[in-house]
Structure formats: structure tokens, C-alpha cells
Design a protein around this motif. Structure first.
Motif, PDB file in Angstrom:
ATOM      1  N   UNK A 125      59.501  40.909  32.258  1.00  0.00           N
ATOM      2  CA  UNK A 125      59.132  40.520  33.630  1.00  0.00           C
ATOM      3  C   UNK A 125      58.783  41.786  34.406  1.00  0.00           C
ATOM      4  N   UNK A 126      57.741  41.722  35.207  1.00  0.00           N
ATOM      5  CA  UNK A 126      57.190  42.938  35.802  1.00  0.00           C
ATOM      6  C   UNK A 126      56.577  42.664  37.165  1.00  0.00           C
ATOM      7  N   UNK A 127      56.347  43.749  37.880  1.00  0.00           N
ATOM      8  CA  UNK A 127      55.525  43.694  39.089  1.00  0.00           C
ATOM      9  C   UNK A 127      54.070  43.626  38.627  1.00  0.00           C
ATOM     10  N   UNK A 128      53.171  43.164  39.514  1.00  0.00           N
ATOM     11  CA  UNK A 128      51.793  42.995  39.054  1.00  0.00           C
ATOM     12  C   UNK A 128      50.817  42.964  40.211  1.00  0.00           C
ATOM     13  N   UNK A 129      49.611  43.414  39.917  1.00  0.00           N
ATOM     14  CA  UNK A 129      48.472  43.203  40.812  1.00  0.00           C
ATOM     15  C   UNK A 129      47.423  42.440  40.011  1.00  0.00           C
ATOM     16  N   UNK A 130      46.772  41.476  40.648  1.00  0.00           N
ATOM     17  CA  UNK A 130      45.677  40.731  40.027  1.00  0.00           C
ATOM     18  C   UNK A 130      44.517  40.762  41.021  1.00  0.00           C
ATOM     19  N   UNK A 131      43.456  41.444  40.641  1.00  0.00           N
ATOM     20  CA  UNK A 131      42.380  41.748  41.564  1.00  0.00           C
ATOM     21  C   UNK A 131      41.047  41.262  41.009  1.00  0.00           C
ATOM     22  N   UNK A 132      40.257  40.635  41.852  1.00  0.00           N
ATOM     23  CA  UNK A 132      38.904  40.261  41.474  1.00  0.00           C
ATOM     24  C   UNK A 132      37.961  41.423  41.718  1.00  0.00           C
ATOM     25  N   UNK A 133      37.091  41.688  40.755  1.00  0.00           N
ATOM     26  CA  UNK A 133      36.118  42.771  40.870  1.00  0.00           C
ATOM     27  C   UNK A 133      34.735  42.246  40.481  1.00  0.00           C
ATOM     28  N   UNK A 134      33.672  42.876  40.986  1.00  0.00           N
ATOM     29  CA  UNK A 134      32.324  42.376  40.707  1.00  0.00           C
ATOM     30  C   UNK A 134      31.804  42.695  39.305  1.00  0.00           C
ATOM     31  N   UNK A 135      32.384  43.700  38.644  1.00  0.00           N
ATOM     32  CA  UNK A 135      31.994  44.020  37.273  1.00  0.00           C
ATOM     33  C   UNK A 135      33.058  44.912  36.645  1.00  0.00           C
ATOM     34  N   UNK A 136      33.060  44.937  35.306  1.00  0.00           N
ATOM     35  CA  UNK A 136      33.992  45.781  34.548  1.00  0.00           C
ATOM     36  C   UNK A 136      33.219  46.502  33.454  1.00  0.00           C
ATOM     37  N   UNK A 137      33.793  47.577  32.889  1.00  0.00           N
ATOM     38  CA  UNK A 137      33.101  48.305  31.828  1.00  0.00           C
ATOM     39  C   UNK A 137      32.667  47.388  30.687  1.00  0.00           C
ATOM     40  N   UNK A 138      31.465  47.628  30.201  1.00  0.00           N
ATOM     41  CA  UNK A 138      30.888  46.900  29.070  1.00  0.00           C
ATOM     42  C   UNK A 138      30.742  45.405  29.332  1.00  0.00           C
ATOM     43  N   UNK A 139      30.843  45.000  30.595  1.00  0.00           N
ATOM     44  CA  UNK A 139      30.721  43.589  30.935  1.00  0.00           C
ATOM     45  C   UNK A 139      31.955  42.775  30.611  1.00  0.00           C
ATOM     46  N   UNK A 140      33.090  43.441  30.378  1.00  0.00           N
ATOM     47  CA  UNK A 140      34.332  42.747  30.021  1.00  0.00           C
ATOM     48  C   UNK A 140      34.724  41.734  31.094  1.00  0.00           C
ATOM     49  N   UNK A 141      35.337  40.646  30.655  1.00  0.00           N
ATOM     50  CA  UNK A 141      35.792  39.606  31.574  1.00  0.00           C
ATOM     51  C   UNK A 141      37.059  40.027  32.313  1.00  0.00           C
ATOM     52  N   UNK A 142      37.910  40.807  31.645  1.00  0.00           N
ATOM     53  CA  UNK A 142      39.210  41.199  32.201  1.00  0.00           C
ATOM     54  C   UNK A 142      39.544  42.596  31.695  1.00  0.00           C
ATOM     55  N   UNK A 143      40.311  43.344  32.470  1.00  0.00           N
ATOM     56  CA  UNK A 143      40.887  44.622  32.045  1.00  0.00           C
ATOM     57  C   UNK A 143      42.310  44.663  32.582  1.00  0.00           C
ATOM     58  N   UNK A 144      43.259  45.125  31.757  1.00  0.00           N
ATOM     59  CA  UNK A 144      44.653  45.189  32.173  1.00  0.00           C
ATOM     60  C   UNK A 144      45.216  46.556  31.804  1.00  0.00           C
ATOM     61  N   UNK A 145      45.922  47.184  32.755  1.00  0.00           N
ATOM     62  CA  UNK A 145      46.643  48.418  32.468  1.00  0.00           C
ATOM     63  C   UNK A 145      48.134  48.173  32.645  1.00  0.00           C
ATOM     64  N   UNK A 146      48.953  49.173  32.258  1.00  0.00           N
ATOM     65  CA  UNK A 146      50.401  48.945  32.283  1.00  0.00           C
ATOM     66  C   UNK A 146      51.178  50.225  32.548  1.00  0.00           C
ATOM     67  N   UNK A 147      52.333  50.037  33.155  1.00  0.00           N
ATOM     68  CA  UNK A 147      53.359  51.070  33.250  1.00  0.00           C
ATOM     69  C   UNK A 147      54.583  50.512  32.565  1.00  0.00           C
ATOM     70  N   UNK A 148      55.107  51.272  31.588  1.00  0.00           N
ATOM     71  CA  UNK A 148      56.188  50.811  30.736  1.00  0.00           C
ATOM     72  C   UNK A 148      57.324  51.818  30.760  1.00  0.00           C
ATOM     73  N   UNK A 149      58.528  51.377  31.091  1.00  0.00           N
ATOM     74  CA  UNK A 149      59.711  52.244  31.036  1.00  0.00           C
ATOM     75  C   UNK A 149      60.197  52.313  29.600  1.00  0.00           C
ATOM     76  N   UNK A 150      60.515  53.543  29.151  1.00  0.00           N
ATOM     77  CA  UNK A 150      60.964  53.753  27.778  1.00  0.00           C
ATOM     78  C   UNK A 150      62.439  54.102  27.742  1.00  0.00           C
ATOM     79  N   UNK A 151      63.138  53.529  26.791  1.00  0.00           N
ATOM     80  CA  UNK A 151      64.558  53.860  26.584  1.00  0.00           C
ATOM     81  C   UNK A 151      64.635  55.232  25.906  1.00  0.00           C
ATOM     82  N   UNK A 152      65.693  55.943  26.212  1.00  0.00           N
ATOM     83  CA  UNK A 152      65.912  57.224  25.545  1.00  0.00           C
ATOM     84  C   UNK A 152      65.091  58.357  26.105  1.00  0.00           C
TER      85      UNK A 152
END
Length: 153
Positions: A125-152
Motif C-alpha cells: 500500500x502506497x501514496x500515489x499520484x495519477x495524472x493525465x498528460x497529453x502524450x508520453x514517450x514513444x506514444x505509450x498509454x501509461x508510464x509509472x515510476x516508484x519510490x521503494x523503501x528497502x530493508x537493511x
């Protein structure tokens, strides 16, 4: 149960980690966090392209976001980060290639969000932003990035 065992239980096979399409690295680990660059959706080995509200259905958009989530996991593994080290999915950023009148970006982003919960349980479970954009690289329908906390770390 290990995350690899959980993936097997869910019938999930991670894709090959995609090479960057420009001058950046897919994953940077700093201060106990893995920052995963925006990932594009490869469905059955093919880039999912198009615009929500135009030529991509809500269901196809959700599948594309899920594919981005799978690529995030694949990039973590490719960076030699065992998925069992994931302490928490902290935040996802979902960018949805959509028409101005399309307003279901949060539903599209659920494709990636639901995957993280399915794989990691409460740590997914995470915080999130979901944003509409007029275009993405290579014409992709969606792009998602992430921040992940690591143990150790």
C-alpha cells in the motif's frame, strides 16, 4: 512466504527489464530507498500505445498500468535488489496519456497499485499520484515510476 514464491503463486512471470530510452538509469538506490525511473507498459512483449478516452479502453489502460508495475519489479531485480528486501512501496506516480475529457486516471493507476498490494500485501500500500498528460514517450498509454523503501539500508 518469499516474494518470489508469492509471484509464482500468483502466476506472475516478470518481464525482461527494459533498457533506458534516453540518458538515465532505471534504478538509483540512495538513503535506503530505490527510486525507479518511469516504466513503460509492455504487454505480451509489445509497447501498449494510444490515448485513454480516444483509442484505449479503461480496461486496456489498467492492464497497461499493471504492466508498468511488473516492469518496476523487473527493474528492481535487474538492479540486483532481491524483492524480499522491499520494506514498503512508498509511492507510485502514474502518468496516463489521455484526452482532456478523460477523468478516470485513478482507475487506470489502480492496475499498478493493485499489483503492488497483491505481491507485497500491506507493504504494497502506497501514496500515489495519477495524472493525465497529453502524450508520453514513444506514444505509450501509461508510464509509472516508484519510490521503494528497502530493508537493511
Amino acid at each position: 512466504m518469499s516474494i518470489e514464491a508469492r509471484l509464482t503463486e500468483l502466476g506472475i512471470v516478470l518481464p525482461e527489464a527494459a533498457a533506458p530510452v534516453a540518458s538515465y538509469v532505471p534504478v538509483v538506490v540512495a538513503g535506503g530507498f530505490a527510486h525507479v525511473s518511469g516504466q513503460l507498459p509492455f504487454v505480451d512483449g509489445k509497447l501498449a500505445t494510444g490515448r485513454l478516452g480516444e483509442d484505449v479502453s479503461l480496461e486496456e489502460g489498467m492492464e497497461a498500468a499493471r504492466a508498468c508495475g511488473l516492469m518496476i519489479l523487473a527493474q528492481l531485480k535487474a538492479a540486483l535488489i532481491p524483492l524480499d528486501r522491499v520494506d514498503r512501496i512508498v509511492k507510485l506516480g502514474a502518468f496516463v496519456n489521455s484526452t482532456p475529457d478523460f477523468t478516470d486516471q485513478p482507475k487506470v493507476a489502480n492496475g499498478a497499485s493493485d499489483l503492488m498490494y497483491d505481491v507485497f500485501g500491506e507493504q504494497g500500500r502506497h501514496a500515489r499520484a495519477a495524472v493525465g498528460v497529453p502524450c508520453l514517450p514513444l506514444g505509450a498509454a501509461v508510464e509509472v515510476d516508484a519510490i521503494v523503501a528497502l530493508a537493511g539500508e
